[in-house]
Write a protein that holds these residues in place. Sequence first.
Motif, mmCIF file in Angstrom:
data_model
loop_
_atom_site.group_PDB
_atom_site.id
_atom_site.type_symbol
_atom_site.label_atom_id
_atom_site.label_comp_id
_atom_site.label_asym_id
_atom_site.label_seq_id
_atom_site.Cartn_x
_atom_site.Cartn_y
_atom_site.Cartn_z
ATOM 1 N N GLY A 102 1.252 -1.337 0.144
ATOM 2 C CA GLY A 102 -0.012 0.339 0.362
ATOM 3 C C GLY A 102 0.673 1.228 0.162
ATOM 4 O O GLY A 102 0.225 2.218 -0.179
ATOM 5 N N ASP A 103 2.321 1.587 -0.228
ATOM 6 C CA ASP A 103 2.657 2.031 -0.505
ATOM 7 C C ASP A 103 2.732 3.040 -1.112
ATOM 8 O O ASP A 103 2.685 2.200 -2.451
ATOM 9 N N SER A 104 2.571 4.704 -1.734
ATOM 10 C CA SER A 104 3.034 4.904 -3.093
ATOM 11 C C SER A 104 3.598 5.570 -3.748
ATOM 12 O O SER A 104 4.357 5.566 -2.851
ATOM 13 N N GLY A 105 4.078 5.808 -4.768
ATOM 14 C CA GLY A 105 5.511 6.425 -5.194
ATOM 15 C C GLY A 105 5.008 7.071 -6.534
ATOM 16 O O GLY A 105 4.222 6.205 -7.359
ATOM 17 N N VAL A 106 5.841 7.838 -6.593
ATOM 18 C CA VAL A 106 5.517 8.932 -7.441
ATOM 19 C C VAL A 106 5.984 9.648 -8.215
ATOM 20 O O VAL A 106 7.290 10.162 -7.773
ATOM 21 N N ILE A 107 6.756 9.339 -9.318
ATOM 22 C CA ILE A 107 8.161 10.336 -9.578
ATOM 23 C C ILE A 107 7.179 11.472 -11.147
ATOM 24 O O ILE A 107 6.329 10.802 -11.733
ATOM 25 N N LEU A 108 8.056 12.360 -11.506
ATOM 26 C CA LEU A 108 7.613 13.567 -12.123
ATOM 27 C C LEU A 108 8.694 13.331 -13.145
ATOM 28 O O LEU A 108 10.342 13.405 -12.903
ATOM 29 N N LEU A 109 8.686 12.731 -14.281
ATOM 30 C CA LEU A 109 9.559 13.145 -15.904
ATOM 31 C C LEU A 109 9.443 14.418 -16.534
ATOM 32 O O LEU A 109 8.091 14.033 -17.357
ATOM 33 N N GLN A 110 10.169 15.238 -16.864
ATOM 34 C CA GLN A 110 10.377 16.411 -17.667
ATOM 35 C C GLN A 110 10.908 16.308 -19.047
ATOM 36 O O GLN A 110 12.469 15.802 -18.769
ATOM 37 N N ARG A 111 10.266 16.385 -20.015
ATOM 38 C CA ARG A 111 11.485 16.376 -21.167
ATOM 39 C C ARG A 111 12.203 17.231 -21.331
ATOM 40 O O ARG A 111 11.841 19.007 -20.414
ATOM 41 N N THR A 112 13.543 17.845 -21.754
ATOM 42 C CA THR A 112 14.566 18.423 -21.502
ATOM 43 C C THR A 112 14.830 18.966 -23.190
ATOM 44 O O THR A 112 14.322 18.410 -23.854
ATOM 45 N N LEU A 113 15.629 20.136 -23.413
ATOM 46 C CA LEU A 113 15.576 20.516 -24.066
ATOM 47 C C LEU A 113 16.582 20.158 -25.451
ATOM 48 O O LEU A 113 17.820 19.877 -24.446
ATOM 49 N N GLU A 114 16.418 19.549 -26.286
ATOM 50 C CA GLU A 114 17.702 19.190 -26.981
ATOM 51 C C GLU A 114 18.751 20.346 -26.763
ATOM 52 O O GLU A 114 18.802 21.562 -27.926
ATOM 53 N N ARG A 115 20.129 19.602 -27.364
ATOM 54 C CA ARG A 115 21.276 20.658 -27.767
ATOM 55 C C ARG A 115 21.613 20.359 -28.295
ATOM 56 O O ARG A 115 21.661 18.929 -28.995
#
Length: 118
Positions: free
Chosen positions: A105-118
């Motif tokens: 019952g433990d919750s885990g949440v991550i947010l992944l974000q797009r990064t700018l291409e170099r």
Amino acid sequence: MPHVLGRELAASILLVLRDARVPLPYQGCLVLDLNGEEWKSAAWAHAQLHLTEHVDFENCRVRVPAESLGETGASSAVVGAGVAISELRSSHDESAIVCSLSDHGDSGVILLQRTLER
């Protein structure tokens, strides 16, 4: 019990969104570790009730890896992260939230974000 898990999952999602200063209501990809277990579905349903003002569900892309891969067990969060990365590379979404509930019952949440291409 699912209502408590749902409230905790919603609180985790909100914390991640606020920490990252993501504009609300959130629009992006949601990767869920739903696997056919009723308690997980009920917890997610309760989480949605607490997130209606903060997440624009109609404009989110929802991905459920177990629909394609089957039950992945303890590796579901890692599989979810891989799916999220793939979605960010192939879509116009700027971010993806990966949600996972353990058998305890433990919750885990991550947010992944797009990064700018170099």
